[in-house]
Design a protein around this motif. Structure first.
Motif, PDB file in Angstrom:
ATOM      1  N   VAL A  71       0.831  -1.206   0.000  1.00 41.10           N
ATOM      2  CA  VAL A  71       0.000   0.000   0.000  1.00 41.10           C
ATOM      3  C   VAL A  71       0.865   1.256   0.000  1.00 41.10           C
ATOM      4  N   GLU A  72       1.962   1.240   0.751  1.00 41.86           N
ATOM      5  CA  GLU A  72       2.827   2.425   0.812  1.00 41.86           C
ATOM      6  C   GLU A  72       3.503   2.697  -0.525  1.00 41.86           C
ATOM      7  N   LYS A  73       3.962   1.631  -1.186  1.00 39.80           N
ATOM      8  CA  LYS A  73       4.641   1.808  -2.463  1.00 39.80           C
ATOM      9  C   LYS A  73       3.692   2.245  -3.570  1.00 39.80           C
ATOM     10  N   ARG A  74       2.480   1.699  -3.565  1.00 42.87           N
ATOM     11  CA  ARG A  74       1.594   1.867  -4.705  1.00 42.87           C
ATOM     12  C   ARG A  74       0.452   2.843  -4.475  1.00 42.87           C
ATOM     13  N   GLY A  75       0.196   3.168  -3.196  1.00 43.48           N
ATOM     14  CA  GLY A  75      -0.925   4.041  -2.909  1.00 43.48           C
ATOM     15  C   GLY A  75      -2.258   3.348  -3.124  1.00 43.48           C
ATOM     16  N   LYS A  76      -2.235   2.037  -3.191  1.00 40.52           N
ATOM     17  CA  LYS A  76      -3.440   1.220  -3.371  1.00 40.52           C
ATOM     18  C   LYS A  76      -3.073  -0.204  -2.996  1.00 40.52           C
ATOM     19  N   LEU A  77      -4.070  -1.049  -2.843  1.00 43.98           N
ATOM     20  CA  LEU A  77      -3.804  -2.447  -2.510  1.00 43.98           C
ATOM     21  C   LEU A  77      -3.887  -3.273  -3.788  1.00 43.98           C
ATOM     22  N   GLN A  78      -2.723  -3.451  -4.417  1.00 48.58           N
ATOM     23  CA  GLN A  78      -2.648  -4.255  -5.639  1.00 48.58           C
ATOM     24  C   GLN A  78      -1.382  -5.091  -5.576  1.00 48.58           C
ATOM     25  N   ASN A  79      -1.565  -6.374  -5.329  1.00 43.38           N
ATOM     26  CA  ASN A  79      -0.438  -7.295  -5.240  1.00 43.38           C
ATOM     27  C   ASN A  79       0.284  -7.343  -6.583  1.00 43.38           C
ATOM     28  N   PRO A  80       1.591  -7.037  -6.626  1.00 41.30           N
ATOM     29  CA  PRO A  80       2.279  -7.005  -7.920  1.00 41.30           C
ATOM     30  C   PRO A  80       2.394  -8.375  -8.578  1.00 41.30           C
ATOM     31  N   PHE A  81       2.221  -9.461  -7.805  1.00 44.36           N
ATOM     32  CA  PHE A  81       2.353 -10.793  -8.378  1.00 44.36           C
ATOM     33  C   PHE A  81       1.035 -11.328  -8.920  1.00 44.36           C
ATOM     34  N   THR A  82      -0.060 -11.123  -8.177  1.00 42.54           N
ATOM     35  CA  THR A  82      -1.358 -11.580  -8.671  1.00 42.54           C
ATOM     36  C   THR A  82      -2.103 -10.488  -9.414  1.00 42.54           C
ATOM     37  N   ARG A  83      -1.638  -9.229  -9.270  1.00 37.42           N
ATOM     38  CA  ARG A  83      -2.209  -8.048  -9.910  1.00 37.42           C
ATOM     39  C   ARG A  83      -3.657  -7.798  -9.478  1.00 37.42           C
ATOM     40  N   SER A  84      -4.040  -8.352  -8.327  1.00 35.69           N
ATOM     41  CA  SER A  84      -5.417  -8.211  -7.862  1.00 35.69           C
ATOM     42  C   SER A  84      -5.466  -7.466  -6.536  1.00 35.69           C
ATOM     43  N   GLY A  85      -6.668  -7.064  -6.138  1.00 38.60           N
ATOM     44  CA  GLY A  85      -6.812  -6.245  -4.948  1.00 38.60           C
ATOM     45  C   GLY A  85      -7.801  -6.798  -3.947  1.00 38.60           C
ATOM     46  N   GLY A  86      -9.031  -6.283  -3.950  1.00 40.10           N
ATOM     47  CA  GLY A  86     -10.054  -6.687  -3.004  1.00 40.10           C
ATOM     48  C   GLY A  86     -11.138  -5.625  -2.944  1.00 40.10           C
ATOM     49  N   VAL A  87     -11.947  -5.640  -1.876  1.00 42.65           N
ATOM     50  CA  VAL A  87     -12.983  -4.631  -1.673  1.00 42.65           C
ATOM     51  C   VAL A  87     -12.960  -4.200  -0.215  1.00 42.65           C
ATOM     52  N   LEU A  88     -13.613  -3.059   0.089  1.00 46.78           N
ATOM     53  CA  LEU A  88     -13.548  -2.518   1.441  1.00 46.78           C
ATOM     54  C   LEU A  88     -14.932  -2.243   2.015  1.00 46.78           C
ATOM     55  N   MET A  89     -14.950  -2.145   3.349  1.00 47.02           N
ATOM     56  CA  MET A  89     -16.123  -1.700   4.075  1.00 47.02           C
ATOM     57  C   MET A  89     -15.682  -0.627   5.057  1.00 47.02           C
ATOM     58  N   GLY A  90     -16.490   0.412   5.217  1.00 51.03           N
ATOM     59  CA  GLY A  90     -16.139   1.464   6.148  1.00 51.03           C
ATOM     60  C   GLY A  90     -17.255   2.476   6.306  1.00 51.03           C
ATOM     61  N   THR A  91     -16.902   3.593   6.918  1.00 51.00           N
ATOM     62  CA  THR A  91     -17.873   4.657   7.191  1.00 51.00           C
ATOM     63  C   THR A  91     -17.496   5.905   6.405  1.00 51.00           C
ATOM     64  N   VAL A  92     -18.468   6.512   5.769  1.00 53.60           N
ATOM     65  CA  VAL A  92     -18.239   7.719   4.978  1.00 53.60           C
ATOM     66  C   VAL A  92     -17.810   8.853   5.914  1.00 53.60           C
ATOM     67  N   GLU A  93     -16.668   9.484   5.592  1.00 55.98           N
ATOM     68  CA  GLU A  93     -16.179  10.619   6.378  1.00 55.98           C
ATOM     69  C   GLU A  93     -16.541  11.945   5.722  1.00 55.98           C
ATOM     70  N   GLU A  94     -16.350  12.030   4.408  1.00 52.50           N
ATOM     71  CA  GLU A  94     -16.593  13.297   3.707  1.00 52.50           C
ATOM     72  C   GLU A  94     -16.969  12.996   2.259  1.00 52.50           C
ATOM     73  N   VAL A  95     -17.903  13.788   1.718  1.00 48.62           N
ATOM     74  CA  VAL A  95     -18.366  13.622   0.343  1.00 48.62           C
ATOM     75  C   VAL A  95     -18.289  14.974  -0.351  1.00 48.62           C
ATOM     76  N   SER A  96     -17.753  15.009  -1.575  1.00 50.06           N
ATOM     77  CA  SER A  96     -17.713  16.262  -2.319  1.00 50.06           C
ATOM     78  C   SER A  96     -19.136  16.675  -2.694  1.00 50.06           C
ATOM     79  N   PRO A  97     -19.419  17.992  -2.765  1.00 51.48           N
ATOM     80  CA  PRO A  97     -20.791  18.460  -3.028  1.00 51.48           C
ATOM     81  C   PRO A  97     -21.387  17.942  -4.326  1.00 51.48           C
ATOM     82  N   ASP A  98     -20.547  17.711  -5.327  1.00 45.46           N
ATOM     83  CA  ASP A  98     -21.061  17.295  -6.640  1.00 45.46           C
ATOM     84  C   ASP A  98     -20.963  15.788  -6.856  1.00 45.46           C
TER      85      ASP A  98
END
Length: 695
Positions: A71-98
């Motif tokens: 995550v630190e190197k890529r700024g995202k969760l993408q395994n360089p060997f499988t080239r895949s990531g995943g999905v997340l669950m969380g709470t909305v902190e801020e939403v842009s007006p548009d």
């Protein structure tokens, strides 16, 4: 106006889509068409999770470190060997007006985001829990989602744990795809292959929806992965959605199929096979099971789709293959429907997982710890040059073919990094990778080191005997560095093992069988040693199924820049500094010859970070250090060559260096004309000196 999908967050390389980008901008300040989510739970794509666990020895601290590193190197969760990531669950902190995602969300809403984490900027502060059954991490931090990101707000009537919900939604697009495929093929009997019980249930429910009451689903479960849960419990939770359940060893698909076809109670032709996990052997078994003109549905885009096609061709079968498709219109509604039906069963599996979590993975961790003891831990391969990129593509292709390999290249070019790429991308990635430096083995001990010995085989032998390198690497990879240093006698014994996959321990009478992929490396090309009579030609051909030439750093100079900055950052983390290379310093490093290749570059950068007093490493700092290094290397080389103690002969030194330069130019450019152009000499002069030095 087009909806925002994150193009403005791409840092490297500019102009590509977020899933393809090497690095994304994780600035927490939201922009137009964005929302920020406070992380609670991440479901890592299963193949990626398995690869991370395997390369970390199932040790939780190492798994955390590996995820942080990605995550630190890529700024995202993408395994360089499988080239895949995943999905997340969380709470909305801020939403842009548009923000216009089609679903109204506001701060405080708990949501599941179903966009792959290969596309979303991500920052993780802490990982508080690792769940080995679901392939999930509970964590804190934040993620940035976009208007095109499908989101789902939990329904109060759907009483499921967050873990079960998130795991189901990660499969949702593929589940709906299998439903459509089953209807298109008018399926009645379906086999589901895999090891995740909750995943298999989801696909079974999908088949019931597609086929109706007359559906027949056969479950074929990986016996190895689930060997700590009783078969009775597995059958209980999978029944009645799955009508018939078998436990098999996927690593021996042909042998297993012969037994399986006798045991099947459902005798109807199998119309479709769903492969739910990227396990070696499942693709072969799928082709064997499915009827002619039947369908195979791969739920993972990193599956062995091509192997299945080749196997079908070998069997003379016409097979329709379906590939995973994440975004199919209507998949979210379909997933909700499946979850309502399956909620009690999924909760039952969740409870079973929890009851085994204390002991199950400790056992698995111990079982796998030795398998990864000698495997690489840092699997990052830093490069930018097109030469290296082409080599890496070749390596990744070769990794999937279970053959012996020779890796050749100068000292320090990164041959072990190539080994790591092969290991992590091969079907043996969860098995041992035992690394041996043949140059350090004493001749009189070589046989016992390679093949082991029995108790009392010789004076000083351990009472219980000892396993050798081949036994330690069984089912995995044996890496033989500097193989050219082995004696001819040892080479002949090595050849015999490679031919027969069998050997005797020293002092033993029992023949031992092994299945080992041998990868070897040598600084001097083995073909050259064969020509010199120092290496057996028959052993060379046994090893030389594929040869990978790792180019020296001077032939891939674009790599110097990215590697130098990487090594500086590595030192900064180690020493708590904030050093950086000036443009002039980078130019000096770029222009240097690097006889010691990557290892020398890392050493030089390390010394620069320590020796430079300011935060900026300038060109004068690099010049001083490189000149010092060049002088020291030259003197050591000269002393070794001429065996002098104090006095040196200037003319001999100059002639030796001239010979080396001409030898390098001829090797690099192949012809005297091009070599003369490289050195700035008339072709006649170079030809004369070539004759003088016998080159």
């Amino acid at each position: 106006m087009e909806r925002e999908f994150g193009l403005g967050r791409v840092l490297e390389p500019k102009g590509v889509f977020p899933p393809i980008a090497w690095r994304l901008d994780t600035d927490r300040k939201i922009r137009r068409g964005e929302a920020r989510i406070r992380l609670e739970l991440i479901n890592i794509e299963w193949d990626s999770f398995q690869q991370i666990c395997s390369s970390s020895g199932y040790a939780e601290d190492k798994i955390r470190a590996r995820i942080f590193d990605i995550v630190e190197k890529r700024g995202k969760l993408q395994n360089p060997f499988t080239r895949s990531g995943g999905v997340l669950m969380g709470t909305v902190e801020e939403v842009s007006p548009d923000f216009d995602a089609g679903v109204a969300i506001q701060p405080g809403d708990r949501i599941y985001c179903l966009t792959s984490l290969t596309s979303l900027p991500l920052h993780i502060d802490e990982i508080t829990e690792i769940d080995f059954d679901y392939g999930q991490i509970r964590c804190s931090g934040y993620g940035i989602i976009f208007e095109t990101s499908p989101v789902y707000r939990p329904h109060r009537l759907l009483n499921l744990s967050d873990k079960a919900m998130l795991a189901a939604f990660d499969e949702s697009g593929s589940i709906y795809g299998s439903y459509i495929a089953a209807q298109e093929q008018d399926c009645r009997t379906v086999a589901i292959l895999g090891n995740n019980l909750h995943t298999m249930l989801l696909y079974a429910a999908s088949m019931r929806e597609a086929i109706g009451p007359e559906y027949q689903v056969i479950g074929i479960v990986d016996d190895y992965y689930n060997d700590n849960i009783s078969r009775e419990e597995i059958v209980r939770v999978l029944t009645p959605l799955i009508k018939e359940i078998h436990f098999v060893n996927f690593s021996e698909p042909v042998k297993t199929y012969e037994t399986l076809k006798q045991d099947l109670k459902i005798r109807s032709p199998i119309d479709m096979v769903i492969v739910t996990d990227d396990i070696a052997g499942t693709e072969t078994m799928a082709v064997e099971l499915v009827k002619n003109r039947g369908a195979i549905y791969f739920t993972s885009f990193d599956s062995n789709y091509n192997i299945a096609a080749l196997c079908a061709e070998a069997l003379g079968k016409m097979v329709i293959s379906y590939a995973f498709d994440q975004f199919i219109d209507g998949f979210l509604d379909f997933s909700r429907q499946i979850l309502y039906v399956l909620a009690p069963k999924l909760e039952e599996i969740d409870g079973m997982y929890r009851s085994y979590s204390g002991s199950r993975h400790q056992v698995q961790s111990r079982a796998k710890s030795r398998a990864v003891e000698n495997a690489g831990r840092d699997d990052g391969f830093i490069y930018q040059d097109i030469v290296t990129r082409n080599m890496v593509e070749d390596v990744l292709n070769i990794a999937h073919y279970d053959c012996n390999v020779i890796i050749q290249g100068e000292t320090g070019v990164g041959k072990e990094k190539v080994l790591e790429l092969i290991h992590q991308n091969s079907e043996r990635c969860a098995k041992p990778c035992v690394r041996i430096n043949c140059a350090t083995i004493q001749e009189n001990l070589a046989e016992s080191e390679f093949f082991g010995y029995e108790s009392g085989a010789f004076t000083g032998a351990q009472a219980g005997g000892k396993a050798g390198y081949f036994e330690a690497a069984n089912e995995g990879i044996l890496f033989l560095d500097e193989i050219g240093t082995l004696s001819m006698n040892m080479q002949s014994k090595l050849l015999r093992v490679l031919q027969e996959n069998q050997f005797y321990r020293v002092g033993g009478t029992k023949q031992i069988s092994v299945n080992v992929r041998v990868i070897c490396a040598n600084n001097v090309p083995l073909r050259q040693l064969v020509d010199q009579g120092k290496f057996r030609e028959d052993l060379y051909y046994r090893l030389n199924i594929c040869t990978i030439e790792v180019p020296p750093l001077r032939e891939r100079r674009a790599d110097i820049l990215v590697m130098a900055e990487f090594f500086v950052e590595k030192c900064n983390k180690r020493y708590g500094t904030a050093k950086e290379l000036s443009p002039g310093a980078l130019n000096r490093l770029y222009d240097y010859y690097w006889p010691g290749n990557v290892r020398e570059l890392e050493n030089v950068v390390h010394r620069l970070v320590i020796s430079t007093r300011g935060n900026v490493i300038g060109d004068e700092d690099v010049d001083a250090l490189l000149n010092e290094s060049a002088y020291g290397d030259l003197v050591r080389s000269i002393r070794k060559t001429y065996d002098r103690n104090d006095r040196l002969d200037f003319h001999q030194i100059m002639e030796q260096q001239e010979k080396r330069l001409i030898e390098y130019a001829l090797k690099k450019e192949k012809t005297t004309r091009k070599a003369a152009d490289l050195l700035g000499l008339p072709q006649t002069t170079l030809a004369r000196k070539k004759l003088k030095y016998g080159l």
